[in-house]
Every structure is written in structure tokens, then in C-alpha cells.
Design a protein around this motif. Structure first.
Motif, PDB file in Angstrom:
ATOM      1  N   LEU A   1      -3.108   1.785   7.733  1.00 34.13           N
ATOM      2  CA  LEU A   1      -3.733   1.323   6.492  1.00 34.13           C
ATOM      3  C   LEU A   1      -2.855   1.611   5.280  1.00 34.13           C
ATOM      4  O   LEU A   1      -2.758   0.790   4.369  1.00 34.13           O
ATOM      5  N   ALA A   2      -2.206   2.757   5.280  1.00 33.18           N
ATOM      6  CA  ALA A   2      -1.323   3.109   4.167  1.00 33.18           C
ATOM      7  C   ALA A   2      -0.180   2.108   4.044  1.00 33.18           C
ATOM      8  O   ALA A   2       0.211   1.720   2.934  1.00 33.18           O
ATOM      9  N   LYS A   3       0.344   1.676   5.161  1.00 31.92           N
ATOM     10  CA  LYS A   3       1.417   0.666   5.143  1.00 31.92           C
ATOM     11  C   LYS A   3       0.881  -0.670   4.625  1.00 31.92           C
ATOM     12  O   LYS A   3       1.553  -1.369   3.881  1.00 31.92           O
ATOM     13  N   ARG A   4      -0.332  -1.014   5.024  1.00 31.20           N
ATOM     14  CA  ARG A   4      -0.924  -2.295   4.623  1.00 31.20           C
ATOM     15  C   ARG A   4      -1.162  -2.396   3.116  1.00 31.20           C
ATOM     16  O   ARG A   4      -1.122  -3.487   2.567  1.00 31.20           O
ATOM     17  N   VAL A   5      -1.440  -1.262   2.477  1.00 34.71           N
ATOM     18  CA  VAL A   5      -1.696  -1.290   1.031  1.00 34.71           C
ATOM     19  C   VAL A   5      -0.431  -1.011   0.225  1.00 34.71           C
ATOM     20  O   VAL A   5      -0.484  -0.883  -0.988  1.00 34.71           O
ATOM     21  N   ASP A   6       0.714  -0.922   0.909  1.00 30.55           N
ATOM     22  CA  ASP A   6       2.015  -0.776   0.259  1.00 30.55           C
ATOM     23  C   ASP A   6       2.223   0.585  -0.413  1.00 30.55           C
ATOM     24  O   ASP A   6       2.832   0.677  -1.471  1.00 30.55           O
ATOM     25  N   ALA A   7       1.712   1.637   0.224  1.00 27.70           N
ATOM     26  CA  ALA A   7       2.008   2.991  -0.271  1.00 27.70           C
ATOM     27  C   ALA A   7       3.479   3.282   0.000  1.00 27.70           C
ATOM     28  O   ALA A   7       4.042   2.819   0.992  1.00 27.70           O
ATOM     29  N   ASP A   8       4.103   4.032  -0.880  1.00 29.47           N
ATOM     30  CA  ASP A   8       5.518   4.366  -0.712  1.00 29.47           C
ATOM     31  C   ASP A   8       5.736   5.436   0.350  1.00 29.47           C
ATOM     32  O   ASP A   8       6.801   5.509   0.951  1.00 29.47           O
TER      33      ASP A   8
END
Length: 129
Positions: free
Chosen positions: A93-100
């Protein structure tokens, strides 16, 4: 001077970030409600935002999406985002929302510090085999 915004309703998470990230030339600003993060980012233009997955009425994922949308529209500055996840499965999910970057709690203060330093210098994430 680096400014770091930490968004978390849990005191222990904010304390962890403050203890790991308080260094000469760094300021940590605490936010306890997810809906207030955008306003603080607009006012302070921080160098980094650290978000807990659980932030009262608007969690870290929703705040990340909000910051990315507002930034892409030019209404707030672009900012690096570190998500503090509740479980390993949340990395997707973190990757999907474009977290660094993302770290799974409980977070070792040294790992947190190294990740923050990397994000503040905008170095690419290293891959571990």
C-alpha cells in the motif's frame, strides 16, 4: 535548518520520531490529526513528513494521497514522505500511494535516523538482497 513534520496520534510514535530526529539544525513539528498535515505542509514547506498509519480520523495512506494530489496541483510544495507501517503487508500500500520510504513498527531508532538522513539528502533507496 531541516523541518520534519510527524503526523501521529500516538504519543509514543511522536516521541520516537522526536528522539531519533532531533539534532542540531533540525526541528520536529508534531501533528495529531491527519486532516491538519496538508495545512502544516503548506505553511512550513517541511523537508520531510513522517506519517503513522493511524492518525485519528485520517490515516497515513489517505494523508499521503492528499499531499501528492495537492502537490501535483501546485497548491503545496512537494515533500518527501516516510510512512510508519503497522505490518509488513502494508508495504504494498505504501508503494501504491507513492511514499518515498516505509518502515514497519516497531522501528529501531537507528534505522529511523538513517532513513530520515537518506530522505533529507534525497538519496535513492538501497536494495537489500
Amino acid at each position: 535548518m531541516s523541518t520534519i513534520v510527524v503526523g501521529a496520534d500516538a504519543r509514543w510514535v511522536r516521541d520516537l520520531v522526536k528522539s531519533a530526529c532531533t539534532a542540531p539544525g533540525q526541528e520536529v513539528v508534531e501533528v495529531t490529526r491527519g486532516q491538519d498535515v496538508r495545512t502544516i505542509v503548506g505553511e512550513l514547506a517541511p523537508d520531510l513528513v513522517i506519517l503513522d498509519m493511524q492518525i485519528a480520523n485520517m490515516g497515513g495512506l489517505a494523508v499521503t494521497i492528499d499531499l501528492r494530489l495537492e502537490s501535483s496541483a501546485g497548491r503545496i510544495p512537494d515533500v518527501s514522505i516516510l510512512l510508519l507501517l503497522d505490518r509488513e503487508a502494508d508495504r504494498f500500500l505504501a508503494k501504491r500511494v507513492d511514499a518515498d520510504a516505509e518502515l514497519v513498527k516497531p522501528v529501531d531508532p537507528g534505522t529511523l535516523r538513517r532513513t530520515v538522513d537518506r530522505l533529507l539528502t534525497r538519496e535513492p533507496e538501497s536494495t537489500v538482497g
